[in-house]
Design a protein around this motif. Structure first.
Motif, PDB file in Angstrom:
ATOM      1  N   GLY A 120      90.158  10.616  81.370  1.00 51.97           N
ATOM      2  CA  GLY A 120      89.219  11.601  81.882  1.00 51.97           C
ATOM      3  C   GLY A 120      89.613  13.046  81.679  1.00 51.97           C
ATOM      4  N   ILE A 121      90.337  13.374  80.617  1.00 54.36           N
ATOM      5  CA  ILE A 121      90.663  14.771  80.329  1.00 54.36           C
ATOM      6  C   ILE A 121      89.380  15.479  79.895  1.00 54.36           C
ATOM      7  CG2 ILE A 121      92.075  16.341  78.969  1.00 54.36           C
ATOM      8  CD1 ILE A 121      93.700  14.519  80.804  1.00 54.36           C
ATOM      9  N   GLN A 122      88.945  16.463  80.664  1.00 57.14           N
ATOM     10  CA  GLN A 122      87.631  17.058  80.460  1.00 57.14           C
ATOM     11  C   GLN A 122      87.630  18.300  79.581  1.00 57.14           C
ATOM     12  OE1 GLN A 122      84.531  15.837  81.930  1.00 57.14           O
ATOM     13  NE2 GLN A 122      85.898  14.060  82.040  1.00 57.14           N
ATOM     14  N   GLN A 203     114.109   5.044  77.140  1.00 53.52           N
ATOM     15  CA  GLN A 203     114.533   4.598  75.815  1.00 53.52           C
ATOM     16  C   GLN A 203     113.593   3.560  75.204  1.00 53.52           C
ATOM     17  OE1 GLN A 203     117.009   5.997  74.111  1.00 53.52           O
ATOM     18  NE2 GLN A 203     117.369   7.383  75.827  1.00 53.52           N
ATOM     19  N   GLN A 204     113.035   2.704  76.015  1.00 54.28           N
ATOM     20  CA  GLN A 204     112.186   1.637  75.482  1.00 54.28           C
ATOM     21  C   GLN A 204     110.810   2.176  75.098  1.00 54.28           C
ATOM     22  OE1 GLN A 204     110.764  -1.126  78.682  1.00 54.28           O
ATOM     23  NE2 GLN A 204     112.081   0.149  79.962  1.00 54.28           N
ATOM     24  N   PRO A 205     110.024   1.395  74.350  1.00 56.96           N
ATOM     25  CA  PRO A 205     108.662   1.847  74.041  1.00 56.96           C
ATOM     26  C   PRO A 205     107.887   2.166  75.313  1.00 56.96           C
ATOM     27  CG  PRO A 205     109.227  -0.030  72.685  1.00 56.96           C
ATOM     28  CD  PRO A 205     110.340   0.117  73.687  1.00 56.96           C
ATOM     29  N   LEU A 206     107.148   3.292  75.293  1.00 61.59           N
ATOM     30  CA  LEU A 206     106.462   3.776  76.482  1.00 61.59           C
ATOM     31  C   LEU A 206     104.984   4.014  76.199  1.00 61.59           C
ATOM     32  CD1 LEU A 206     108.996   6.493  77.720  1.00 61.59           C
ATOM     33  CD2 LEU A 206     108.694   4.198  78.662  1.00 61.59           C
ATOM     34  N   ALA A 207     104.170   3.739  77.192  1.00 64.62           N
ATOM     35  CA  ALA A 207     102.770   4.162  77.205  1.00 64.62           C
ATOM     36  C   ALA A 207     102.635   5.187  78.329  1.00 64.62           C
ATOM     37  CB  ALA A 207     101.841   2.974  77.434  1.00 64.62           C
ATOM     38  N   TRP A 208     102.618   6.457  77.968  1.00 61.61           N
ATOM     39  CA  TRP A 208     102.464   7.532  78.957  1.00 61.61           C
ATOM     40  C   TRP A 208     100.988   7.676  79.313  1.00 61.61           C
ATOM     41  CZ3 TRP A 208     105.728   9.924  81.968  1.00 61.61           C
ATOM     42  CH2 TRP A 208     107.075  10.043  81.603  1.00 61.61           C
ATOM     43  N   VAL A 209     100.701   7.811  80.603  1.00 69.69           N
ATOM     44  CA  VAL A 209      99.317   7.944  81.071  1.00 69.69           C
ATOM     45  C   VAL A 209      99.161   9.291  81.776  1.00 69.69           C
ATOM     46  CG1 VAL A 209      97.484   6.922  82.465  1.00 69.69           C
ATOM     47  CG2 VAL A 209      99.227   5.440  81.424  1.00 69.69           C
ATOM     48  N   PHE A 210      98.153  10.069  81.353  1.00 72.74           N
ATOM     49  CA  PHE A 210      97.871  11.366  81.976  1.00 72.74           C
ATOM     50  C   PHE A 210      96.403  11.412  82.373  1.00 72.74           C
ATOM     51  CE2 PHE A 210     101.273  11.997  78.844  1.00 72.74           C
ATOM     52  CZ  PHE A 210     102.288  12.398  79.689  1.00 72.74           C
ATOM     53  N   GLY A 211      96.155  11.967  83.571  1.00 75.50           N
ATOM     54  CA  GLY A 211      94.808  11.917  84.131  1.00 75.50           C
ATOM     55  C   GLY A 211      94.088  13.246  84.120  1.00 75.50           C
ATOM     56  N   SER A 212      92.873  13.221  84.632  1.00 76.78           N
ATOM     57  CA  SER A 212      91.966  14.370  84.555  1.00 76.78           C
ATOM     58  C   SER A 212      92.504  15.563  85.340  1.00 76.78           C
ATOM     59  CB  SER A 212      90.587  13.991  85.099  1.00 76.78           C
ATOM     60  OG  SER A 212      90.625  13.848  86.505  1.00 76.78           O
ATOM     61  N   GLU A 213      91.988  16.747  84.980  1.00 77.51           N
ATOM     62  CA  GLU A 213      92.456  17.991  85.565  1.00 77.51           C
ATOM     63  C   GLU A 213      92.274  18.023  87.082  1.00 77.51           C
ATOM     64  OE1 GLU A 213      91.235  18.764  81.310  1.00 77.51           O
ATOM     65  OE2 GLU A 213      90.474  17.595  82.994  1.00 77.51           O
ATOM     66  N   GLY A 214      91.174  17.487  87.577  1.00 75.65           N
ATOM     67  CA  GLY A 214      90.909  17.580  89.006  1.00 75.65           C
ATOM     68  C   GLY A 214      91.340  16.369  89.811  1.00 75.65           C
ATOM     69  N   LEU A 215      91.216  15.191  89.232  1.00 75.39           N
ATOM     70  CA  LEU A 215      91.417  13.950  89.991  1.00 75.39           C
ATOM     71  C   LEU A 215      92.689  13.194  89.620  1.00 75.39           C
ATOM     72  CD1 LEU A 215      87.736  12.622  89.860  1.00 75.39           C
ATOM     73  CD2 LEU A 215      88.853  13.907  91.709  1.00 75.39           C
ATOM     74  N   ALA A 219      92.578   5.304  90.162  1.00 72.38           N
ATOM     75  CA  ALA A 219      93.296   4.215  90.824  1.00 72.38           C
ATOM     76  C   ALA A 219      93.329   2.958  89.970  1.00 72.38           C
ATOM     77  CB  ALA A 219      92.647   3.919  92.180  1.00 72.38           C
ATOM     78  N   ALA A 220      92.233   2.655  89.276  1.00 77.70           N
ATOM     79  CA  ALA A 220      92.182   1.443  88.450  1.00 77.70           C
ATOM     80  C   ALA A 220      93.209   1.483  87.325  1.00 77.70           C
ATOM     81  CB  ALA A 220      90.778   1.265  87.865  1.00 77.70           C
ATOM     82  N   VAL A 221      93.555   2.701  86.892  1.00 73.19           N
ATOM     83  CA  VAL A 221      94.559   2.848  85.836  1.00 73.19           C
ATOM     84  C   VAL A 221      95.952   2.920  86.450  1.00 73.19           C
ATOM     85  CG1 VAL A 221      95.309   4.261  83.876  1.00 73.19           C
ATOM     86  CG2 VAL A 221      92.870   3.998  84.361  1.00 73.19           C
ATOM     87  N   THR A 222      96.087   3.671  87.545  1.00 73.01           N
ATOM     88  CA  THR A 222      97.395   3.815  88.190  1.00 73.01           C
ATOM     89  C   THR A 222      97.964   2.466  88.613  1.00 73.01           C
ATOM     90  OG1 THR A 222      96.756   5.994  89.032  1.00 73.01           O
ATOM     91  CG2 THR A 222      98.655   4.947  90.057  1.00 73.01           C
ATOM     92  N   THR A 223      97.115   1.604  89.141  1.00 70.59           N
ATOM     93  CA  THR A 223      97.611   0.302  89.587  1.00 70.59           C
ATOM     94  C   THR A 223      98.059  -0.580  88.435  1.00 70.59           C
ATOM     95  OG1 THR A 223      95.335  -0.553  89.585  1.00 70.59           O
ATOM     96  CG2 THR A 223      96.192   0.306  91.671  1.00 70.59           C
ATOM     97  N   ALA A 245     102.114  19.202  81.847  1.00 69.18           N
ATOM     98  CA  ALA A 245     102.790  17.996  82.319  1.00 69.18           C
ATOM     99  C   ALA A 245     103.039  17.021  81.172  1.00 69.18           C
ATOM    100  CB  ALA A 245     101.955  17.326  83.411  1.00 69.18           C
ATOM    101  N   ALA A 246     102.037  16.864  80.307  1.00 72.87           N
ATOM    102  CA  ALA A 246     102.207  15.959  79.164  1.00 72.87           C
ATOM    103  C   ALA A 246     103.319  16.454  78.251  1.00 72.87           C
ATOM    104  CB  ALA A 246     100.888  15.837  78.403  1.00 72.87           C
ATOM    105  N   ALA A 247     103.348  17.768  77.988  1.00 70.81           N
ATOM    106  CA  ALA A 247     104.395  18.306  77.118  1.00 70.81           C
ATOM    107  C   ALA A 247     105.780  18.068  77.712  1.00 70.81           C
ATOM    108  CB  ALA A 247     104.157  19.800  76.888  1.00 70.81           C
ATOM    109  N   VAL A 248     105.930  18.289  79.023  1.00 74.73           N
ATOM    110  CA  VAL A 248     107.219  18.062  79.684  1.00 74.73           C
ATOM    111  C   VAL A 248     107.655  16.616  79.504  1.00 74.73           C
ATOM    112  CG1 VAL A 248     108.360  17.924  81.932  1.00 74.73           C
ATOM    113  CG2 VAL A 248     106.998  19.941  81.351  1.00 74.73           C
ATOM    114  N   CYS A 249     106.758  15.676  79.770  1.00 76.63           N
ATOM    115  CA  CYS A 249     107.108  14.256  79.725  1.00 76.63           C
ATOM    116  C   CYS A 249     107.402  13.777  78.304  1.00 76.63           C
ATOM    117  CB  CYS A 249     105.984  13.419  80.328  1.00 76.63           C
ATOM    118  SG  CYS A 249     105.723  13.698  82.090  1.00 76.63           S
ATOM    119  N   LEU A 250     106.581  14.196  77.363  1.00 77.57           N
ATOM    120  CA  LEU A 250     106.762  13.723  75.992  1.00 77.57           C
ATOM    121  C   LEU A 250     108.032  14.296  75.369  1.00 77.57           C
ATOM    122  CD1 LEU A 250     103.069  13.889  74.729  1.00 77.57           C
ATOM    123  CD2 LEU A 250     104.310  11.914  75.632  1.00 77.57           C
TER     124      LEU A 250
END
Length: 262
Positions: A120-122, A203-215, A219-223, A245-250
């Motif tokens: 939901g990145i708007q 170190q292992q393969p990762l799927a990073w998840v980042f959410g929308s600016e406001g919300l 929950a369906a993804v976080t869980t 936040a994405a830049a910091v994590c990546l």
């Protein structure tokens, strides 16, 4: 060069529809690149554009003039500044644009490799910035939920500065479905997460998840993620812009994976 001198020109009207309508671009399978940097980035990966549009003042810029030299195989359309401005796809037109086929996603989903999932990145600027960071940090697989901004819109393309052409982008993705099947570790940043980003195993393969600016992440993804992390912050700020936040994590992931001393 092929000149266009009237707004009533049939080809000009077709260009207007393409430049101003995301639906028209999706239907035609074409995208609009504004600026020489984007045009050259496309050329490095996919060859010459179908058509280059240049304004009267844009044609006088040395870098544009050098690019246009020897483009016999490319249709070059020359427009007065006022006509070019009528096609503008960004707030500050550069004087040169290109019409190109939208690059296809050449690979299927990789359930074993690194991925970035966007929920939901708007804002096109945020989306483009995240794509740029992902490419720079070595993450090639991007999955976007159906309510994200358009990945191939002119504003997103300009914000990403050519990163699109290094990435495998999957729009309208089923993020929970991908996470359920993913064989690496899935990670989301959340306010007050139980673990710190700086202490996590990346170190292992990762799927990073980042959410929308406001919300944030739904929950369906976080869980569906394996690990919920917080980004340590000093001072009174509660959160970071999602692109930051994405830049910091990546880049923290990239840093951890580098050999010592490199």
């Amino acid at each position: 060069m092929r000149p266009i001198t009237s707004r009533q020109n049939a080809h000009y009207k077709a260009l207007q529809r393409l430049c101003q309508s995301g639906r028209e671009r999706r239907k035609s399978g074409r995208i609009v690149l504004d600026g020489l940097h984007l045009i050259e980035a496309y050329g490095q990966h996919h060859g010459s554009p179908e058509e280059v549009l240049v304004s009267e003042s844009g044609a006088r810029r040395p870098e544009n003039a050098r690019y246009l030299e020897g483009r016999a195989a490319t249709t070059i359309t020359f427009l007065a500044d006022t006509l070019f401005d009528g096609l503008a796809v960004v707030d500050a037109p550069s004087g040169i644009m290109a019409i190109v086929p939208r690059p296809p996603s050449t690979r299927g989903l990789d359930l074993d490799g690194d991925a970035v999932l966007l929920d939901g990145i708007q804002d096109p600027g945020n989306l483009g910035s995240i794509l740029r960071s992902a490419a720079a940090a070595g993450f090639r697989q991007l999955l976007l939920s159906g309510d994200c901004a358009q990945a191939w819109s002119p504003k997103t393309l300009r914000a990403a500065m050519g990163a699109h052409f290094q990435l495998d982008i999957h729009e309208h993705s089923d993020l929970p479905g991908f996470l359920a099947a993913y064989r690496g570790q899935s990670v989301a940043t959340v306010l007050g997460g139980p673990s710190s980003l700086f202490a996590a195993d990346l170190q292992q393969p990762l799927a990073w998840v980042f959410g929308s600016e406001g919300l944030g992440v739904r929950a369906a993804v976080t869980t569906a993620v394996d690990l919920r992390l917080r980004i340590p912050m000093l001072g009174t700020s509660e959160s970071l812009n999602v692109a930051a936040a994405a830049a910091v994590c990546l880049f923290e992931t990239l840093r951890r994976r580098q050999p010592a001393g490199s």
